[in-house]
Write a protein that holds these residues in place. Structure first.
Motif, PDB file in Angstrom:
ATOM      1  N   ILE A  82       0.865  -1.183   0.000  1.00 47.07           N
ATOM      2  CA  ILE A  82       0.000   0.000   0.000  1.00 47.07           C
ATOM      3  C   ILE A  82       0.900   1.231   0.000  1.00 47.07           C
ATOM      4  CG2 ILE A  82      -1.784   1.292   1.224  1.00 47.07           C
ATOM      5  CD1 ILE A  82      -2.762  -1.309   2.430  1.00 47.07           C
ATOM      6  N   LEU A  83       0.836   2.020  -1.064  1.00 46.66           N
ATOM      7  CA  LEU A  83       1.657   3.218  -1.182  1.00 46.66           C
ATOM      8  C   LEU A  83       0.817   4.446  -0.880  1.00 46.66           C
ATOM      9  CD1 LEU A  83       3.756   2.444  -4.411  1.00 46.66           C
ATOM     10  CD2 LEU A  83       4.399   2.120  -2.017  1.00 46.66           C
ATOM     11  N   PHE A  84       0.869   4.887   0.355  1.00 42.50           N
ATOM     12  CA  PHE A  84       0.227   6.139   0.774  1.00 42.50           C
ATOM     13  C   PHE A  84       1.322   7.185   0.984  1.00 42.50           C
ATOM     14  CE2 PHE A  84      -4.090   4.658   2.705  1.00 42.50           C
ATOM     15  CZ  PHE A  84      -4.475   4.250   1.443  1.00 42.50           C
ATOM     16  N   SER A  85       2.164   7.329  -0.009  1.00 43.05           N
ATOM     17  CA  SER A  85       3.290   8.266   0.075  1.00 43.05           C
ATOM     18  C   SER A  85       3.389   9.040  -1.238  1.00 43.05           C
ATOM     19  CB  SER A  85       4.590   7.497   0.353  1.00 43.05           C
ATOM     20  OG  SER A  85       4.743   6.448  -0.592  1.00 43.05           O
ATOM     21  N   PRO A  86       2.395   9.874  -1.541  1.00 41.62           N
ATOM     22  CA  PRO A  86       2.348  10.526  -2.855  1.00 41.62           C
ATOM     23  C   PRO A  86       3.468  11.526  -3.112  1.00 41.62           C
ATOM     24  CG  PRO A  86       0.637  11.384  -1.401  1.00 41.62           C
ATOM     25  CD  PRO A  86       1.222  10.202  -0.707  1.00 41.62           C
ATOM     26  N   ILE A  87       4.059  12.106  -2.060  1.00 42.14           N
ATOM     27  CA  ILE A  87       5.055  13.157  -2.295  1.00 42.14           C
ATOM     28  C   ILE A  87       6.486  12.624  -2.282  1.00 42.14           C
ATOM     29  CG2 ILE A  87       3.526  14.892  -1.291  1.00 42.14           C
ATOM     30  CD1 ILE A  87       5.258  14.864   1.207  1.00 42.14           C
ATOM     31  N   SER A  88       6.663  11.331  -2.099  1.00 43.24           N
ATOM     32  CA  SER A  88       8.013  10.767  -2.017  1.00 43.24           C
ATOM     33  C   SER A  88       8.682  10.762  -3.388  1.00 43.24           C
ATOM     34  CB  SER A  88       7.960   9.340  -1.464  1.00 43.24           C
ATOM     35  OG  SER A  88       7.480   9.337  -0.139  1.00 43.24           O
ATOM     36  N   ASP A  89       9.852  11.414  -3.466  1.00 45.65           N
ATOM     37  CA  ASP A  89      10.622  11.414  -4.705  1.00 45.65           C
ATOM     38  C   ASP A  89      11.427  10.137  -4.874  1.00 45.65           C
ATOM     39  OD1 ASP A  89       9.816  13.948  -5.659  1.00 45.65           O
ATOM     40  OD2 ASP A  89      11.178  14.906  -4.235  1.00 45.65           O
ATOM     41  N   SER A  90      11.675   9.446  -3.769  1.00 47.51           N
ATOM     42  CA  SER A  90      12.418   8.188  -3.815  1.00 47.51           C
ATOM     43  C   SER A  90      12.087   7.398  -2.559  1.00 47.51           C
ATOM     44  CB  SER A  90      13.918   8.436  -3.919  1.00 47.51           C
ATOM     45  OG  SER A  90      14.386   9.133  -2.776  1.00 47.51           O
ATOM     46  N   LEU A 110      -1.261  -4.388  -5.121  1.00 47.20           N
ATOM     47  CA  LEU A 110      -0.795  -3.021  -4.891  1.00 47.20           C
ATOM     48  C   LEU A 110      -1.964  -2.054  -4.819  1.00 47.20           C
ATOM     49  CD1 LEU A 110       1.486  -0.814  -4.867  1.00 47.20           C
ATOM     50  CD2 LEU A 110       1.346  -0.853  -7.365  1.00 47.20           C
ATOM     51  N   ILE A 111      -1.916  -1.153  -3.832  1.00 48.06           N
ATOM     52  CA  ILE A 111      -2.806   0.008  -3.777  1.00 48.06           C
ATOM     53  C   ILE A 111      -1.933   1.251  -3.848  1.00 48.06           C
ATOM     54  CG2 ILE A 111      -4.401   1.358  -2.364  1.00 48.06           C
ATOM     55  CD1 ILE A 111      -5.555  -1.160  -1.260  1.00 48.06           C
ATOM     56  N   LEU A 112      -2.193   2.093  -4.843  1.00 41.53           N
ATOM     57  CA  LEU A 112      -1.421   3.319  -5.049  1.00 41.53           C
ATOM     58  C   LEU A 112      -2.365   4.512  -4.969  1.00 41.53           C
ATOM     59  CD1 LEU A 112       1.180   4.833  -5.960  1.00 41.53           C
ATOM     60  CD2 LEU A 112       0.436   4.444  -8.316  1.00 41.53           C
ATOM     61  N   ALA A 113      -2.100   5.414  -4.028  1.00 36.53           N
ATOM     62  CA  ALA A 113      -2.915   6.615  -3.859  1.00 36.53           C
ATOM     63  C   ALA A 113      -2.048   7.845  -4.080  1.00 36.53           C
ATOM     64  CB  ALA A 113      -3.547   6.651  -2.466  1.00 36.53           C
ATOM     65  N   ALA A 114      -2.537   8.767  -4.888  1.00 39.20           N
ATOM     66  CA  ALA A 114      -1.802   9.999  -5.187  1.00 39.20           C
ATOM     67  C   ALA A 114      -2.647  11.201  -4.764  1.00 39.20           C
ATOM     68  CB  ALA A 114      -1.476  10.069  -6.673  1.00 39.20           C
ATOM     69  N   ASP A 115      -2.110  12.383  -4.985  1.00 37.55           N
ATOM     70  CA  ASP A 115      -2.866  13.617  -4.778  1.00 37.55           C
ATOM     71  C   ASP A 115      -2.247  14.696  -5.657  1.00 37.55           C
ATOM     72  OD1 ASP A 115      -0.543  14.398  -3.495  1.00 37.55           O
ATOM     73  OD2 ASP A 115      -1.400  14.389  -1.481  1.00 37.55           O
ATOM     74  N   ILE A 240      -4.309  -4.496  -8.786  1.00 39.75           N
ATOM     75  CA  ILE A 240      -3.784  -3.157  -8.508  1.00 39.75           C
ATOM     76  C   ILE A 240      -4.938  -2.169  -8.452  1.00 39.75           C
ATOM     77  CG2 ILE A 240      -2.239  -1.343  -9.325  1.00 39.75           C
ATOM     78  CD1 ILE A 240      -0.978  -3.739 -11.069  1.00 39.75           C
ATOM     79  N   LEU A 241      -4.901  -1.294  -7.472  1.00 36.39           N
ATOM     80  CA  LEU A 241      -5.857  -0.195  -7.344  1.00 36.39           C
ATOM     81  C   LEU A 241      -5.089   1.112  -7.443  1.00 36.39           C
ATOM     82  CD1 LEU A 241      -8.474   1.331  -6.482  1.00 36.39           C
ATOM     83  CD2 LEU A 241      -7.880   0.797  -4.121  1.00 36.39           C
ATOM     84  N   ILE A 242      -5.518   2.002  -8.328  1.00 38.34           N
ATOM     85  CA  ILE A 242      -4.867   3.301  -8.508  1.00 38.34           C
ATOM     86  C   ILE A 242      -5.905   4.393  -8.306  1.00 38.34           C
ATOM     87  CG2 ILE A 242      -3.598   4.791 -10.094  1.00 38.34           C
ATOM     88  CD1 ILE A 242      -2.587   2.284 -11.490  1.00 38.34           C
ATOM     89  N   SER A 243      -5.645   5.271  -7.356  1.00 36.20           N
ATOM     90  CA  SER A 243      -6.547   6.376  -7.040  1.00 36.20           C
ATOM     91  C   SER A 243      -5.783   7.687  -7.107  1.00 36.20           C
ATOM     92  CB  SER A 243      -7.148   6.186  -5.641  1.00 36.20           C
ATOM     93  OG  SER A 243      -7.829   7.351  -5.222  1.00 36.20           O
ATOM     94  N   GLY A 244      -6.436   8.713  -7.617  1.00 37.34           N
ATOM     95  CA  GLY A 244      -5.827  10.033  -7.667  1.00 37.34           C
ATOM     96  C   GLY A 244      -6.069  10.838  -6.419  1.00 37.34           C
ATOM     97  N   SER A 245      -6.617  10.213  -5.382  1.00 41.45           N
ATOM     98  CA  SER A 245      -6.917  10.922  -4.138  1.00 41.45           C
ATOM     99  C   SER A 245      -6.592  10.038  -2.951  1.00 41.45           C
ATOM    100  CB  SER A 245      -8.394  11.321  -4.092  1.00 41.45           C
ATOM    101  OG  SER A 245      -8.740  11.830  -2.820  1.00 41.45           O
ATOM    102  N   ILE A 246      -5.668  10.485  -2.124  1.00 43.66           N
ATOM    103  CA  ILE A 246      -5.399   9.775  -0.874  1.00 43.66           C
ATOM    104  C   ILE A 246      -6.427  10.153   0.181  1.00 43.66           C
ATOM    105  CG2 ILE A 246      -3.805  11.532   0.024  1.00 43.66           C
ATOM    106  CD1 ILE A 246      -2.150   9.233   1.211  1.00 43.66           C
ATOM    107  N   ASP A 247      -7.039  11.352   0.023  1.00 44.81           N
ATOM    108  CA  ASP A 247      -8.081  11.779   0.965  1.00 44.81           C
ATOM    109  C   ASP A 247      -9.313  10.891   0.885  1.00 44.81           C
ATOM    110  OD1 ASP A 247      -6.584  13.881   1.940  1.00 44.81           O
ATOM    111  OD2 ASP A 247      -7.338  15.309   0.459  1.00 44.81           O
ATOM    112  N   MET A 248      -9.510  10.232  -0.237  1.00 44.60           N
ATOM    113  CA  MET A 248     -10.663   9.353  -0.395  1.00 44.60           C
ATOM    114  C   MET A 248     -10.661   8.243   0.651  1.00 44.60           C
ATOM    115  SD  MET A 248     -11.753   7.165  -3.788  1.00 44.60           S
ATOM    116  CE  MET A 248     -10.516   5.906  -3.462  1.00 44.60           C
TER     117      MET A 248
END
Length: 435
Positions: A82-90, A110-115, A240-248
């Motif tokens: 589960i990637l709840f780290s949208p601002i991580s550059d590395s 995999l669950i990937l959440a961005a913002d 795999i789940l891809i979301s454009g909102s971690i706030d969701m």
């Protein structure tokens, strides 16, 4: 950057593929949760507690932890990520873009959440998985007709969407009544990847743009091209789940009241918790997970599998298919499972009948062609794990003493031969004795 084609062509060559992980119990699994900040652990605690209550073991770590690793001695330590780290550059340790893709290629979920502040690393991971976030780093999804009514008048970047995929296996049989709150960035599906499916779509009036800028040119993503949440099921059954909102996934959105603009219906609680919970059940194989066992074939009237068939033999093929219900394996019910009797191309294609107890079977006659054939079952259905089964069997022609003594269709030739002999005898008799 690794080509997406490498990812979407993952296909096993084993005789039987029925699930992508070895655990007999799909809920007895370990998940690695990567966070930008440990505060997310408390702000999204309802979602994490839901996973833990269903038997998952969560390992929370910061995305820059120098000891990060997904595998040790060639064995993966986790079944899901589960990637709840949208601002991580590395990422820290041995974790990077290639390691994440290798994890998925090996069957990991995999669950990937961005913002809106998603880093290039997060965007690149999404791109490799068949999803393209808006290239404008300041863009957000905006909708002036399907926004959520709030105290902040004019904030149309908080979307209330109820355009769900119509699939009971992905979102469960219980209908989601309330709209889902979404605030984040939009993405589009890569047309080269047929494995990506929209789960939550934006309305036709939605578009992606910087809400603080004046719209001087048409947005790059509009209407039906906009996806808010998408899922991927790879050919190796990784999900795999891809979301454009971690706030969701946050507690605030889970418990917020929601009213869609233009609607008189006001819900005391948004549909986020039900939507995310049901979707996570699918991602982690708690639903739509199939298993095939006891692939058998034999001649009609016999029980043992032969080492070889003869052309025109009558045979029976059967396989048992079960579905994980969340607690136990239950018989899978379907009427579209087919088997091919295959050599270079299918010579026989039959739809399997079922006894409603998990057994699928059919019978057919071996074609009048000899060679090395395969029984093949390639079952692909939206939301369900793919089944790829194959069993090889040679087919021989008749032996010299197995042909029929007299062939019905050859009777005219038999008659012609005997008529010729009789005619020759009569002619010889007349020629010799007639003066």
């Amino acid at each position: 950057m690794r080509s997406i084609c490498t990812f979407i062509t993952v296909l096993t060559v084993l005789p039987l593929l029925c699930h992508s992980f070895s655990n007999e119990n799909p809920t007895d699994r370990r998940l690695l949760v990567l966070l930008d900040d440990f505060s997310i652990k408390s702000s999204h605690s309802i979602f994490f507690l839901s996973l833990q209550s269903r038997g998952f073991h969560l390992d929370f770590k910061l995305s820059d932890d120098p000891k990060l690793t997904l595998q040790r001695y060639g064995q993966y330590l986790y079944d899901g990520l589960i990637l709840f780290s949208p601002i991580s550059d590395s990422f820290g340790g041995s974790l990077n873009l290639g390691a994440v893709l290798d994890f998925v290629d090996s069957g990991g979920d995999l669950i990937l959440a961005a913002d809106a502040s998603a880093s290039d690393l997060v965007r690149n991971i999404a791109t490799e998985l068949g999803v393209d976030f808006d290239e404008d780093p300041s863009a957000m999804i905006i909708d002036h007709t399907s926004y959520a009514v709030s105290e902040t008048e004019g904030d149309h970047s908080l979307i209330a969407s109820d355009d769900f995929i119509q699939s009971d296996v992905i979102l469960g049989k219980t209908k989601i009544e309330a709209p889902v709150l979404f605030k984040g960035i939009a993405h589009s599906l890569n047309p080269a990847n047929s494995l990506v499916v929209k789960v939550l779509s934006a309305s036709p009036s939605a578009y992606s743009f910087n809400p603080n800028s004046k719209l001087s040119q048409p947005p790059s993503l509009t209407g039906s091209a906009v996806s808010l949440v998408s899922v991927v099921q790879a050919r190796n059954n990784a999900r795999i789940l891809i979301s454009g909102s971690i706030d969701m996934f946050s507690n605030r959105f889970f418990t917020s009241a929601v009213q869609k603009a233009g609607s008189t219906n006001k819900y005391k609680k948004s549909g986020n918790q039900q939507f995310v919970t049901e979707l996570s059940k699918w991602v982690f194989h708690e639903r739509g997970h199939l298993r095939a066992v006891n692939v058998r074939h034999h001649k009609i009237g016999e029980n043992d599998e032969p080492a070889i068939y003869r052309i025109k033999d009558d045979l029976v093929f059967s396989v048992e298919i079960y579905e994980w219900s969340g607690k136990s394996w239950e018989p899978y019910m379907a009427n579209d499972v087919q088997v091919e009797f295959y050599m270079m191309s299918p010579y026989v294609l039959k739809t399997l009948a079922t006894d409603q107890k998990g057994l699928y079977y059919t019978s057919f006659k071996v074609p009048d062609v000899y060679g090395v054939f395969q029984f093949k079952v390639d079952y692909h259905r939206l939301g369900y794990t793919s089944l790829s089964l194959s069993k090889q069997i040679p087919v021989r022609p008749f032996r010299h003493n197995e042909y029929e003594r007299f062939i019905t269709t050859a009777f005219p030739y038999y008659g012609a031969s005997f008529t010729t002999m009789a005619g020759f005898f009569i002619f010889s008799f007349i020629f010799l004795y007639n003066k």
